[in-house]
Design a protein around this motif. Sequence first.
Motif, PDB file in Angstrom:
ATOM      1  N   ARG A  18      83.537  96.756   8.048  1.00 31.43           N
ATOM      2  CA  ARG A  18      82.213  96.182   7.577  1.00 31.43           C
ATOM      3  C   ARG A  18      81.751  96.962   6.265  1.00 31.43           C
ATOM      4  N   LEU A  19      81.164  97.947   6.351  1.00 32.80           N
ATOM      5  CA  LEU A  19      81.627  99.002   5.025  1.00 32.80           C
ATOM      6  C   LEU A  19      82.877  98.531   3.739  1.00 32.80           C
ATOM      7  N   ALA A  20      84.394  98.694   4.423  1.00 31.23           N
ATOM      8  CA  ALA A  20      84.896  98.500   3.185  1.00 31.23           C
ATOM      9  C   ALA A  20      85.300  96.903   2.813  1.00 31.23           C
ATOM     10  N   ARG A  21      84.310  96.309   2.528  1.00 30.67           N
ATOM     11  CA  ARG A  21      83.962  94.852   2.411  1.00 30.67           C
ATOM     12  C   ARG A  21      83.273  95.153   1.108  1.00 30.67           C
ATOM     13  N   GLY A  25      84.321  99.992  -1.339  1.00 23.67           N
ATOM     14  CA  GLY A  25      85.764 100.073  -0.559  1.00 23.67           C
ATOM     15  C   GLY A  25      86.925  98.877  -0.555  1.00 23.67           C
ATOM     16  N   ALA A  26      86.661  98.389  -1.256  1.00 23.56           N
ATOM     17  CA  ALA A  26      88.142  97.670  -1.805  1.00 23.56           C
ATOM     18  C   ALA A  26      88.879  98.484  -2.538  1.00 23.56           C
ATOM     19  N   ARG A  27      88.233  99.176  -3.640  1.00 25.75           N
ATOM     20  CA  ARG A  27      88.898  99.794  -4.620  1.00 25.75           C
ATOM     21  C   ARG A  27      89.606 100.510  -3.907  1.00 25.75           C
ATOM     22  N   LEU A  28      88.871 101.149  -3.507  1.00 24.82           N
ATOM     23  CA  LEU A  28      88.963 103.154  -2.191  1.00 24.82           C
ATOM     24  C   LEU A  28      90.774 102.294  -1.333  1.00 24.82           C
ATOM     25  N   ARG A  34      88.496  89.739  -0.653  1.00 24.18           N
ATOM     26  CA  ARG A  34      88.321  89.060  -0.120  1.00 24.18           C
ATOM     27  C   ARG A  34      90.146  88.188   1.083  1.00 24.18           C
ATOM     28  N   VAL A  35      89.913  89.396   0.927  1.00 21.80           N
ATOM     29  CA  VAL A  35      91.386  90.355   1.994  1.00 21.80           C
ATOM     30  C   VAL A  35      90.463  90.209   2.565  1.00 21.80           C
ATOM     31  N   LEU A  36      89.958  91.645   2.553  1.00 19.73           N
ATOM     32  CA  LEU A  36      89.177  92.301   3.035  1.00 19.73           C
ATOM     33  C   LEU A  36      88.199  91.522   4.522  1.00 19.73           C
ATOM     34  N   GLY A  37      87.547  90.308   3.440  1.00 20.62           N
ATOM     35  CA  GLY A  37      86.483  89.891   4.600  1.00 20.62           C
ATOM     36  C   GLY A  37      87.318  88.709   5.331  1.00 20.62           C
TER      37      GLY A  37
END
Length: 89
Positions: A18-21, A25-28, A34-37
């Motif tokens: 959830r935090l990675a979205r 988090g996406a940049r990291l 969208r992929v993380l979602g």
Amino acid sequence: MILKVLTFGTIALLLLLRLARTPFGARLLGLSQRVLGIVFLAALLLAGVLAVVFEQWILLAVVVILLVISGIEELRARGRARRSPRSTR
């Protein structure tokens, strides 16, 4: 005992996803939001099914709460997109 540890580990993993979205988090991670979602929703679906199979009601409650929060966020984002004036450039 091992099932409790797995349940709490799964809850922690779902919260980390959830935090990675977030944009940070996406940049990291080097992935798009969208992929993380999609990964997050797939993980929620899998966790929900396994929670029902193994009768882990706390995990199921967390999954439902996270799904509701994600749904509300999506509706707000679509509402903002509808209201914002589009540039003609």
